[in-house]
Design a protein around this motif. Structure first.
Motif, PDB file in Angstrom:
ATOM      1  N   THR A  15       0.311  -7.273   5.164  1.00  0.00           N
ATOM      2  CA  THR A  15       0.560  -6.302   4.089  1.00  0.00           C
ATOM      3  C   THR A  15      -0.740  -5.910   3.405  1.00  0.00           C
ATOM      4  O   THR A  15      -1.001  -4.724   3.171  1.00  0.00           O
ATOM      5  N   ARG A  16      -1.587  -6.885   3.129  1.00  0.00           N
ATOM      6  CA  ARG A  16      -2.870  -6.572   2.482  1.00  0.00           C
ATOM      7  C   ARG A  16      -3.746  -5.729   3.397  1.00  0.00           C
ATOM      8  O   ARG A  16      -4.418  -4.797   2.941  1.00  0.00           O
ATOM      9  N   LEU A  17      -3.741  -6.039   4.684  1.00  0.00           N
ATOM     10  CA  LEU A  17      -4.538  -5.249   5.630  1.00  0.00           C
ATOM     11  C   LEU A  17      -4.052  -3.796   5.668  1.00  0.00           C
ATOM     12  O   LEU A  17      -4.851  -2.858   5.646  1.00  0.00           O
ATOM     13  N   LYS A  18      -2.727  -3.604   5.696  1.00  0.00           N
ATOM     14  CA  LYS A  18      -2.185  -2.238   5.679  1.00  0.00           C
ATOM     15  C   LYS A  18      -2.607  -1.499   4.418  1.00  0.00           C
ATOM     16  O   LYS A  18      -2.974  -0.329   4.468  1.00  0.00           O
ATOM     17  N   ILE A  19      -2.563  -2.187   3.306  1.00  0.00           N
ATOM     18  CA  ILE A  19      -2.959  -1.574   2.036  1.00  0.00           C
ATOM     19  C   ILE A  19      -4.430  -1.150   2.089  1.00  0.00           C
ATOM     20  O   ILE A  19      -4.783  -0.025   1.751  1.00  0.00           O
ATOM     21  N   VAL A  20      -5.278  -2.065   2.532  1.00  0.00           N
ATOM     22  CA  VAL A  20      -6.715  -1.781   2.586  1.00  0.00           C
ATOM     23  C   VAL A  20      -6.994  -0.622   3.551  1.00  0.00           C
ATOM     24  O   VAL A  20      -7.771   0.281   3.232  1.00  0.00           O
ATOM     25  N   GLU A  21      -6.354  -0.637   4.722  1.00  0.00           N
ATOM     26  CA  GLU A  21      -6.541   0.473   5.675  1.00  0.00           C
ATOM     27  C   GLU A  21      -6.126   1.801   5.050  1.00  0.00           C
ATOM     28  O   GLU A  21      -6.794   2.811   5.214  1.00  0.00           O
ATOM     29  N   PHE A  22      -5.026   1.800   4.314  1.00  0.00           N
ATOM     30  CA  PHE A  22      -4.535   3.012   3.656  1.00  0.00           C
ATOM     31  C   PHE A  22      -5.541   3.498   2.608  1.00  0.00           C
ATOM     32  O   PHE A  22      -5.775   4.692   2.461  1.00  0.00           O
ATOM     33  N   LEU A  23      -6.160   2.570   1.910  1.00  0.00           N
ATOM     34  CA  LEU A  23      -7.115   2.926   0.861  1.00  0.00           C
ATOM     35  C   LEU A  23      -8.456   3.403   1.418  1.00  0.00           C
ATOM     36  O   LEU A  23      -9.271   3.951   0.672  1.00  0.00           O
ATOM     37  N   LEU A  24      -8.671   3.231   2.723  1.00  0.00           N
ATOM     38  CA  LEU A  24      -9.891   3.759   3.330  1.00  0.00           C
ATOM     39  C   LEU A  24      -9.955   5.277   3.167  1.00  0.00           C
ATOM     40  O   LEU A  24     -11.032   5.864   3.110  1.00  0.00           O
ATOM     41  N   ASP A  25      -8.789   5.910   3.089  1.00  0.00           N
ATOM     42  CA  ASP A  25      -8.735   7.368   2.924  1.00  0.00           C
ATOM     43  C   ASP A  25      -8.947   7.798   1.484  1.00  0.00           C
ATOM     44  O   ASP A  25      -8.985   8.983   1.197  1.00  0.00           O
ATOM     45  N   GLY A  26      -9.045   6.868   0.557  1.00  0.00           N
ATOM     46  CA  GLY A  26      -9.269   7.209  -0.845  1.00  0.00           C
ATOM     47  C   GLY A  26      -8.231   6.580  -1.755  1.00  0.00           C
ATOM     48  O   GLY A  26      -7.324   5.871  -1.314  1.00  0.00           O
TER      49      GLY A  26
END
Length: 189
Positions: A15-26
């Motif tokens: 879940t944390r990895l998905k969140i971080v990947e999503f935040l790569l876009d801003g």
């Protein structure tokens, strides 16, 4: 070394990895993050709190909404080194999905470079233009760079994104693979 261990610990949870990947876009609102990770709002809030306490993300409040963004630049560097050569076990080069920049339309804003967390683009400072550096790092089906490009300079070989994705689902039997993946997770919380 401690900094790297902290980052890897943060990214070791799905879940944390998905969140971080999503935040790569801003920066994203919690409501957007909840929809993406398909977890309850309390679960997402707990994971965001952990990421914030680790210094991976930071937050700001705007009215009733809370927005999160990456706070640690090392996270972006680490994730840019990931090998994206396969997608669902399929050699990525077999899948014709990658951005193409029309140099005549490109205005040199760099938005595509900034929003892509997969190291697909680089900026050519001599020509004042973005260029595609690693086309097969592009997530199959993702066209955020096209959507965000203010000049409309980015396109993809496949014009009908939905039809293309549907054809991949059938060709590679991805629905069965997704069900298999879910079965392996069992009752994972």
């Amino acid at each position: 070394m401690k900094e790297l261990l902290k980052i890897f610990k943060a990214l070791s949870d799905e879940t944390r990895l998905k969140i971080v990947e999503f935040l790569l876009d801003g920066e994203k609102c919690v409501c957007e993050i909840v929809r993406l990770v398909k977890r309850s709002q309390p679960t997402v809030s707990i994971q965001l709190a952990k990421l914030e306490s680790m210094g991976i993300v930071s937050s700001r409040r705007e009215g009733k909404s809370v927005y999160y963004r990456l706070a640690n630049p090392e996270v972006r560097k680490i994730l840019s080194k990931i090998n994206f050569s396969k997608w669902w076990g399929i050699e990525r080069k077999e899948i014709e999905w990658y951005p193409i920049i029309d140099e005549k339309k490109c205005i040199g804003c760099g938005v595509c470079v900034a929003i892509c967390g997969r190291n697909v683009f680089e900026f050519d400072f001599e020509k004042n233009r973005a260029r595609v550096k690693n086309p097969y790092n592009c997530m199959v089906g993702c066209d955020n760079c096209r959507v965000y490009c203010p000049a409309g300079a980015i396109s993809f070989p496949q014009k009908d994104r939905k039809a293309f994705i549907q054809s991949l689902l059938k060709k590679y039997n991805l629905i069965a693979k997704a069900k298999e993946n879910l079965a392996l997770r069992g009752g994972e919380k």
